[in-house]
Design an enzyme around this catalytic site. Structure first.
Site, PDB file in Angstrom:
ATOM      1  N   ALA A  15       0.816  -1.206   0.000  1.00  0.00           N
ATOM      2  CA  ALA A  15       0.000   0.000   0.000  1.00  0.00           C
ATOM      3  C   ALA A  15       0.855   1.264   0.000  1.00  0.00           C
ATOM      4  O   ALA A  15       0.478   2.287   0.572  1.00  0.00           O
ATOM      5  CB  ALA A  15      -0.929   0.003   1.225  1.00  0.00           C
ATOM      6  N   ALA A  16       2.000   1.195  -0.677  1.00  0.00           N
ATOM      7  CA  ALA A  16       2.944   2.308  -0.618  1.00  0.00           C
ATOM      8  C   ALA A  16       2.835   3.260  -1.805  1.00  0.00           C
ATOM      9  O   ALA A  16       3.370   4.367  -1.765  1.00  0.00           O
ATOM     10  CB  ALA A  16       4.379   1.783  -0.528  1.00  0.00           C
ATOM     11  N   GLY A  17       2.152   2.840  -2.870  1.00  0.00           N
ATOM     12  CA  GLY A  17       2.134   3.624  -4.100  1.00  0.00           C
ATOM     13  C   GLY A  17       1.315   4.903  -4.001  1.00  0.00           C
ATOM     14  O   GLY A  17       0.424   5.038  -3.158  1.00  0.00           O
ATOM     15  N   ARG A  21      -2.763   8.078 -11.286  1.00  0.00           N
ATOM     16  CA  ARG A  21      -3.912   8.080 -12.201  1.00  0.00           C
ATOM     17  C   ARG A  21      -5.217   8.448 -11.504  1.00  0.00           C
ATOM     18  O   ARG A  21      -6.212   8.757 -12.168  1.00  0.00           O
ATOM     19  CB  ARG A  21      -4.041   6.714 -12.878  1.00  0.00           C
ATOM     20  CG  ARG A  21      -3.074   6.526 -14.038  1.00  0.00           C
ATOM     21  CD  ARG A  21      -3.242   5.159 -14.673  1.00  0.00           C
ATOM     22  NE  ARG A  21      -2.619   4.111 -13.885  1.00  0.00           N
ATOM     23  CZ  ARG A  21      -2.693   2.816 -14.174  1.00  0.00           C
ATOM     24  NH1 ARG A  21      -3.394   2.417 -15.234  1.00  0.00           N
ATOM     25  NH2 ARG A  21      -2.081   1.922 -13.417  1.00  0.00           N
ATOM     26  N   LYS A  28      -3.935   6.728  -2.948  1.00  0.00           N
ATOM     27  CA  LYS A  28      -4.941   5.904  -3.632  1.00  0.00           C
ATOM     28  C   LYS A  28      -5.651   4.944  -2.691  1.00  0.00           C
ATOM     29  O   LYS A  28      -6.881   4.800  -2.747  1.00  0.00           O
ATOM     30  CB  LYS A  28      -4.283   5.115  -4.768  1.00  0.00           C
ATOM     31  CG  LYS A  28      -5.259   4.215  -5.506  1.00  0.00           C
ATOM     32  CD  LYS A  28      -4.656   3.545  -6.718  1.00  0.00           C
ATOM     33  CE  LYS A  28      -3.660   2.484  -6.376  1.00  0.00           C
ATOM     34  NZ  LYS A  28      -3.253   1.701  -7.561  1.00  0.00           N
ATOM     35  N   ASP A 112      -5.135  -2.151  -3.160  1.00  0.00           N
ATOM     36  CA  ASP A 112      -6.136  -1.412  -3.931  1.00  0.00           C
ATOM     37  C   ASP A 112      -7.162  -2.339  -4.574  1.00  0.00           C
ATOM     38  O   ASP A 112      -7.785  -1.994  -5.577  1.00  0.00           O
ATOM     39  CB  ASP A 112      -5.454  -0.568  -5.013  1.00  0.00           C
ATOM     40  CG  ASP A 112      -4.680  -1.397  -6.026  1.00  0.00           C
ATOM     41  OD1 ASP A 112      -4.638  -2.638  -5.874  1.00  0.00           O
ATOM     42  OD2 ASP A 112      -4.126  -0.805  -6.973  1.00  0.00           O
ATOM     43  N   GLY A 149       0.175  -8.418 -16.253  1.00  0.00           N
ATOM     44  CA  GLY A 149       1.212  -9.404 -16.524  1.00  0.00           C
ATOM     45  C   GLY A 149       0.585 -10.688 -17.037  1.00  0.00           C
ATOM     46  O   GLY A 149      -0.501 -11.085 -16.589  1.00  0.00           O
TER      47      GLY A 149
END
Length: 471
Positions: A15-17, A21, A28, A112, A149
């Site tokens: 949960a670091a991002g 966007r 986020k 997320d 991916g």
């Protein structure tokens, strides 16, 4: 070796991002669905699945994320800092290096993905343990796999590796089996393999997905098919709206199956902390926010918005009522178009009618505020009638004052009560009165001027006005 039952296991939630966007200043994972942050849905799923420990890797917006998680889960979650966001593999490395005591199996998932079912997480851990696999993962099939991916299998059909979308060859890009990002990895193997990862890819990041190829070299990778409608992550505001709609629909269906009458399954908005008893009725476009309680037999009509409101049995909230931090008693009626502001307490069989507003007021059993009135800082007894257009003048420019209406009081229409003031039991206040002093029990208060009728005046006035108009 394979084992028949899973040992204690831990979860690492990434949960670091920043989530650029989303085009939002808020991290986020703190965007909300049904009153809970995205990351809270994921943590709850991991705990419900049986995780003995839950480590959340934080970075962007660290203080805010930690505050939200600590408030909701307390000591059930542990925070790990990823100081620099260098990819998913680096995030997991941060957790592994922060706690050398991690053992057994480690479930890795993204913060997320708010729709992940706990049952799927539990199944992934159990099947990976029974197979004795170093690594188990969930796969899914998409008609449009762009951005995900790809799962690359060998000639025997076993999972061989994962190739990120940006690194795919033309042939690999045509693969429709994708990686949703759910892994159950043996802790010892995770430590060994994480140490071998390098940023040798198009994004120059450390990919956690590279661990899959390392596991395939040692033995079989267990794979479990999932439903992408449950696994999709939230990357932008559109994704958030779609996930929110899915969650709302699921919650509405669950309520309906449990005996709640739902007028429209697709237009009900109920936060996760709300409780609605079987036998209650919820109209179209109803919003229940925060911690609402709706008892059996209560009816919430179309377009109402309630936040932290308790609605007792057989109460009726008519269309387009807005209420916050209040309680509505048994058999009471509110609305339409009423506004109950914080600290409103409506007693049994009381009534607040159309276009009336209340604030920090207690309304006793059987009392009525029928139309077009403002009642603020009021202590109102039982069987009190407050006529249309009544105003509680509770603010002197510096502080609020209380108006007390004792049992059986009758307030005529277009009355102003200038607080602090008390109207004692059984008193009557005539229409059009401005009350500035206490009214004794059973007395009549009247302050309007004496009426005078001037015979023929209206005709003379009209004639004079017409003459002026002709000039």
């Amino acid at each position: 070796m394979p084992t028949d039952s899973p040992a204690r296991w831990s979860a690492i939630i990434l949960a670091a991002g920043q989530g650029t966007r989303m085009k939002s200043k808020r991290p986020k994972v703190l965007h909300e669905i049904a009153g809970h942050a995205l990351v809270c849905w994921v943590v709850q799923a991991a705990l419900d699945a049986g995780a003995s420990r839950c480590l959340v890797v934080v970075g962007h917006g660290r203080d805010d994320v930690e505050r939200v998680l600590s408030t909701r889960f307390g000591e059930r979650v542990e925070m790990v800092l990823q100081a620099e966001q260098r990819g998913t593999g680096d995030a997991v490395r941060s957790a592994i290096e922060a706690d050398a005591s991690l053992e057994g199996r480690v479930l890795v998932l993204y913060g997320d993905c708010p729709l992940i079912p706990a049952a799927l997480l539990r199944s992934l851990v159990e099947k990976s343990d029974r197979a004795g696999a170093d690594l188990g993962l969930v796969t899914a099939t998409l008609s449009d796999p762009r951005g995900y991916g790809r799962i690359v299998r060998d000639a025997t059909g076993r999972v061989h590796r994962i190739v990120e979308d940006r690194d795919c060859s033309a042939a690999e890009r045509s693969i429709d089996e994708v990686n949703p990002g759910l892994y159950a990895i043996r802790a010892g193997f995770l430590r060994e393999s994480i140490a071998r990862l390098t940023p040798d890819n198009a994004q120059a990041q450390i990919y956690l997905t590279d661990v899959v190829a390392l596991a395939a070299e040692r033995g079989e990778v267990l794979d479990l098919e999932g439903d992408m409608t449950e696994l999709t992550g939230v990357n932008d505001q559109r994704d958030l709206a779609l996930a929110s709609a899915t969650r709302r629909r699921r919650m509405a269906e669950e309520l309906a199956r449990g005996g709640v009458q739902i007028a429209n399954l697709d237009s009900l908005y109920v936060d996760a902390e709300c409780e609605i008893e079987p036998g209650a009725s919820l109209g179209a476009n109803v919003h229940l926010r925060g911690r609402c309680l709706v008892r059996a037999g209560a009816r919430i009509d179309v377009g109402c918005v309630l936040t932290n409101v308790a609605v007792d049995k057989d109460a009726h909230v008519l269309p387009y009522t807005v209420a916050t931090d209040s309680s509505i008693g048994e058999g009471a009626q509110v609305g339409p178009f009423s506004h109950l502001r914080p600290d409103t307490r409506l007693g049994p069989r009381s009534k607040v009618g159309n276009f009336s507003e209340t604030k920090k007021t207690t309304l006793g059993e059987g009392s009525k505020v029928n139309h077009l009135s403002y009642v603020g800082n009021g202590e109102i007894g039982e069987r009190v009638n407050i006529g249309a257009g009544t105003i509680f003048c509770n603010y002197d420019g510096e502080q609020k004052h209380t108006t007390v209406l004792e049992d059986g009081v009758f307030i005529g229409s277009d009355t102003q009560l200038v607080a602090p003031v008390t109207v004692a039991r059984g008193a009557y206040v005539a229409s059009g009165t401005t009350v500035t002093e206490d009214v004794p029990a059973d007395a009549l208060a009247i302050s309007r001027t004496k009426q005078e009728n001037k015979e023929g005046y209206a005709a003379r006035l009209r004639a004079r006005l017409r003459r002026k108009k002709k000039r």
